[in-house]
Scaffold this active site. Structure first.
Site, short mmCIF file in Angstrom:
data_model
loop_
_atom_site.label_atom_id
_atom_site.label_comp_id
_atom_site.label_asym_id
_atom_site.label_seq_id
_atom_site.Cartn_x
_atom_site.Cartn_y
_atom_site.Cartn_z
N ALA A 1 48.39 37.57 41.72
CA ALA A 1 49.82 37.57 42.03
C ALA A 1 50.04 37.23 43.50
O ALA A 1 49.27 37.65 44.38
CB ALA A 1 50.42 38.94 41.72
N GLY B 1 44.87 39.13 39.36
CA GLY B 1 45.49 38.45 38.22
C GLY B 1 44.79 37.17 37.85
O GLY B 1 44.85 36.73 36.70
N GLU C 1 42.26 38.16 35.48
CA GLU C 1 42.88 38.47 34.19
C GLU C 1 43.25 37.20 33.44
O GLU C 1 43.17 37.16 32.20
CB GLU C 1 44.09 39.38 34.42
N GLU D 1 42.66 45.18 42.64
CA GLU D 1 44.00 45.76 42.71
C GLU D 1 44.04 47.14 43.36
O GLU D 1 44.97 47.47 44.10
CB GLU D 1 44.62 45.85 41.30
#
Length: 259
Positions: A67, A110, A113, A133
């Site tokens: 992100a 992310g 992910e 994170e």
């Protein structure tokens, strides 16, 4: 390079490459990239000619940094998600075709992910995957907290999640998370070669096989047997089901129609 946040191109008749294109921001996901990736995914899935897709990052030393924290800090984290696809418009999206992540650099937060949401990962030797994170007071809520423990031994996955440490590509390959490890700068090329090998097979058989295989980590054996039987019944009604054996008997390459 084109300034669009997501680029698409076709390789041959049946393979596409989708590229995350924010190199100055380490290919981090902002709202425009999330919308662009969701749109590209929808187009790839709707195009009957496309049989396999490679997901790459624009050259910048990183596949995707996750992100865009400037967006998160501005209180707009929800803008990085789409209703159908989840984070980046991708991680929870319905996909029938094989997607291959090409890591020519680290896949972090992310970005990891996104890679975990793909079916296969091809990684350059100097790349790796990590969920840092917790170092920023966040959690890997876009699938990382459950996909990583499914893909790796529990202790390895928990250490990564709780420390934020990165798993290097060679060890990820040894543990089965990464399909292929290649020299630096070769991940995209190798991922395309893998996609072409997949695309040479009967497309219906590939999609039905993939659909059942994706259930393997989530469903019990009875559900998997039922899903396999249903997939077999659908395949038996197809032209490709008859073409494969016929081509073998006639000693010629099969002519797949996807029907």
């Amino acid at each position: 390079m084109d300034e669009a946040p997501v680029l698409t191109e076709r390789v041959g008749d049946h393979v596409a490459v989708v590229t995350l294109n924010r190199p100055r921001a380490r290919n981090a996901v902002d709202p425009a990239l999330a919308r662009g990736l969701a749109s590209a995914l929808a187009r790839m899935e709707a195009d009957a000619a496309i049989r396999a897709v490679v997901l790459a990052g624009a050259p910048c030393g990183v596949f995707c940094a996750g992100a865009d924290l400037k967006v998160v800090a501005a209180g707009r984290a929800d803008d990085l998600w789409t209703p159908e696809g989840g984070f980046a418009g991708f991680v929870h999206a319905r996909r029938a075709k094989p997607w291959i992540a090409a890591l020519d650099g680290p896949a972090l937060a992310g970005g990891c992910e996104i890679a975990l949401a793909c079916d296969l990962i091809v990684a350059a030797e100097g790349s790796g995957l990590g969920l840092p994170e917790v170092r920023r007071g966040l959690i890997a809520a876009a699938g990382g907290l459950y996909r990583l423990p499914r893909a790796l031994p529990r202790a390895v996955a928990l250490e990564m999640i709780l420390t934020g440490a990165t798993l290097d590509a060679p060890r990820a390959h040894a543990l089965g998370l990464v399909s292929r490890v290649v020299p630096e700068g070769r991940a995209r090329e190798e991922a395309v070669a893998l996609a072409l090998a997949i695309a040479a097979n009967a497309p219906l058989a590939v999609r039905e096989s993939l659909a059942v295989a994706r259930l393997a980590s989530d469903a019990d054996e009875a559900v998997l047997r039922a899903a396999s039987a249903a997939a077999r019944a659908r395949i038996q009604q197809s032209e490709d089901y008859r073409e494969g054996p016929r081509a073998f008997v006639e000693k010629r390459p099969p002519r797949w129609t996807g029907r």
